[in-house]
Design an enzyme around this catalytic site. Structure first.
Site, PDB file in Angstrom:
ATOM      1  N   HIS A 134       0.854  -1.178   0.000  1.00 27.38           N
ATOM      2  CA  HIS A 134       0.000   0.000   0.000  1.00 27.38           C
ATOM      3  C   HIS A 134       0.897   1.237   0.000  1.00 27.38           C
ATOM      4  O   HIS A 134       2.105   1.147   0.259  1.00 27.38           O
ATOM      5  CB  HIS A 134      -0.883   0.018   1.254  1.00 27.38           C
TER       6      HIS A 134
ATOM      7  N   CYS B 125      -1.728   1.908  -5.308  1.00 28.86           N
ATOM      8  CA  CYS B 125      -2.565   3.006  -5.805  1.00 28.86           C
ATOM      9  C   CYS B 125      -1.817   4.330  -5.697  1.00 28.86           C
ATOM     10  O   CYS B 125      -0.872   4.477  -4.933  1.00 28.86           O
ATOM     11  CB  CYS B 125      -3.862   3.100  -5.016  1.00 28.86           C
TER      12      CYS B 125
END
Length: 324
Positions: free
Chosen positions: A142, A184
């Site tokens: 992440h 992301c």
């Protein structure tokens, strides 16, 4: 900081201040490239494209091209608020298999804390890379604004990358340094549009018998350091979600492995010598752009798209023709 070994899983096609400045006069192409005497002594500039140099990829270590470090973070401490990244092992296994085929020395490190990650970075930056052609680091995790997650918190991406600049790692000076980020870079979905005057292949159908779904990795907005001979490969453009299939791995890594295997290995050496890395990454972008979300717990995400990108500070053409 345990090193994890995984079984191979085949990839499936199915994540300023304004100021006045002055510039020095730039040298002409004649000064840079020289002149060539043709047609009875008349001068003619060399063709610039013909003079583009290639990175030296035949350093003394004839069996291994260089080190690849894959940091594969799936599980996170509850205090981070980050969900488990199911499917990331498929990415790590597929990338490991690919880079082994391309004659790299691969190390896979699973579920690393922030301290562990920086220790790995230090160890690699302190190594003597003089007999190797290049260096690759893959970060599967992440992310957040300019940072990437260890299992217990955040590490600044700039701090990682700066460790491999010429002054910090002189044996990699002038050599390609590639960083691949699967995470992301925002909180928006790419929406589909119909190309004008063009057609695209439909996205592959997901096997309904497989219990897979598409999820997203938390955002990373990378801070790009200055310096030459770096190449940054992002699974998605800044501001958008990166999709990861919980069974087959991320869309980006699936496409990356498929394109590099097909063009550099399956089609043989002659084809590999024609396709530089930027050509390959453009094919990866195209392949990912064809996909759309088909199975997810978030109905608003159905049909949404993803667009990868890369940022090159390479100064020469880079070819990864297998050495063996």
């Amino acid at each position: 900081m345990d090193k994890a070994q995984h079984n191979d899983i085949d990839p499936q096609t199915k994540d300023e201040e304004s100021c006045d400045t002055q510039t020095d006069a730039l040298p002409s192409l004649t000064t840079i490239l020289g002149k060539k005497k043709v047609n009875g002594g008349k001068s003619k500039h060399h063709n610039f494209a013909d003079k583009l140099l290639k990175y030296k990829m035949d350093y003394p270590n004839t069996s291994e091209r260089g080190h690849v470090v894959i940091i594969n973070n799936e599980n996170f401490h509850w205090t981070t608020g980050m969900n488990s990244r199911k499917g990331t092992d498929a990415d790590a296994n597929n990338l490991s298999r690919l880079f082994n085929k391309l004659d790299f020395k691969v190390g896979v490190y699973r579920d690393q804390t922030t301290t562990d990650m920086m220790e790995i970075v230090k160890q690699m930056a302190d190594k003597d890379h003089k007999d190797y052609d290049c260096f690759i680091m893959v970060l599967l995790s992440h992310g957040d604004d300019g940072k990437i997650y260890g299992t217990d918190g955040l590490v600044e991406i700039k701090k990682i990358v700066d460790s491999f600049r010429g002054e910090s790692c002189p044996s990699l000076a002038g050599k390609p340094k590639i960083f691949l980020f699967q995470a992301c870079r925002g909180t928006k979905h790419e929406v589909p549009i119909k190309p004008s005057g063009d057609t695209v292949d439909s996205a592959d159908v997901v096997d309904s018998k497989k219990q897979n779904e598409t999820v997203v990795d938390a955002a990373v907005k990378a801070t790009i350091p200055s310096g030459s001979d770096f190449l940054f490969c992002y699974s998605v453009a800044e501001g958008f979600y990166s999709h990861r299939d919980t069974l087959y791995g991320s869309w980006y890594v699936q496409a990356f492995v498929e394109v590099f295997e097909e063009e550099l290995i399956n089609k043989g050496k002659d084809n590999a010598e024609k396709m530089d890395v930027l050509d390959l990454l453009t094919l990866v972008n195209y392949k990912v752009s064809l996909r759309s979300v088909e199975r997810t717990r978030n109905p608003d995400a159905i049909g949404k798209k993803q667009m990868p990108c890369f940022l090159s500070m390479l100064t020469k053409k880079l070819f990864l023709t297998p050495k063996k």
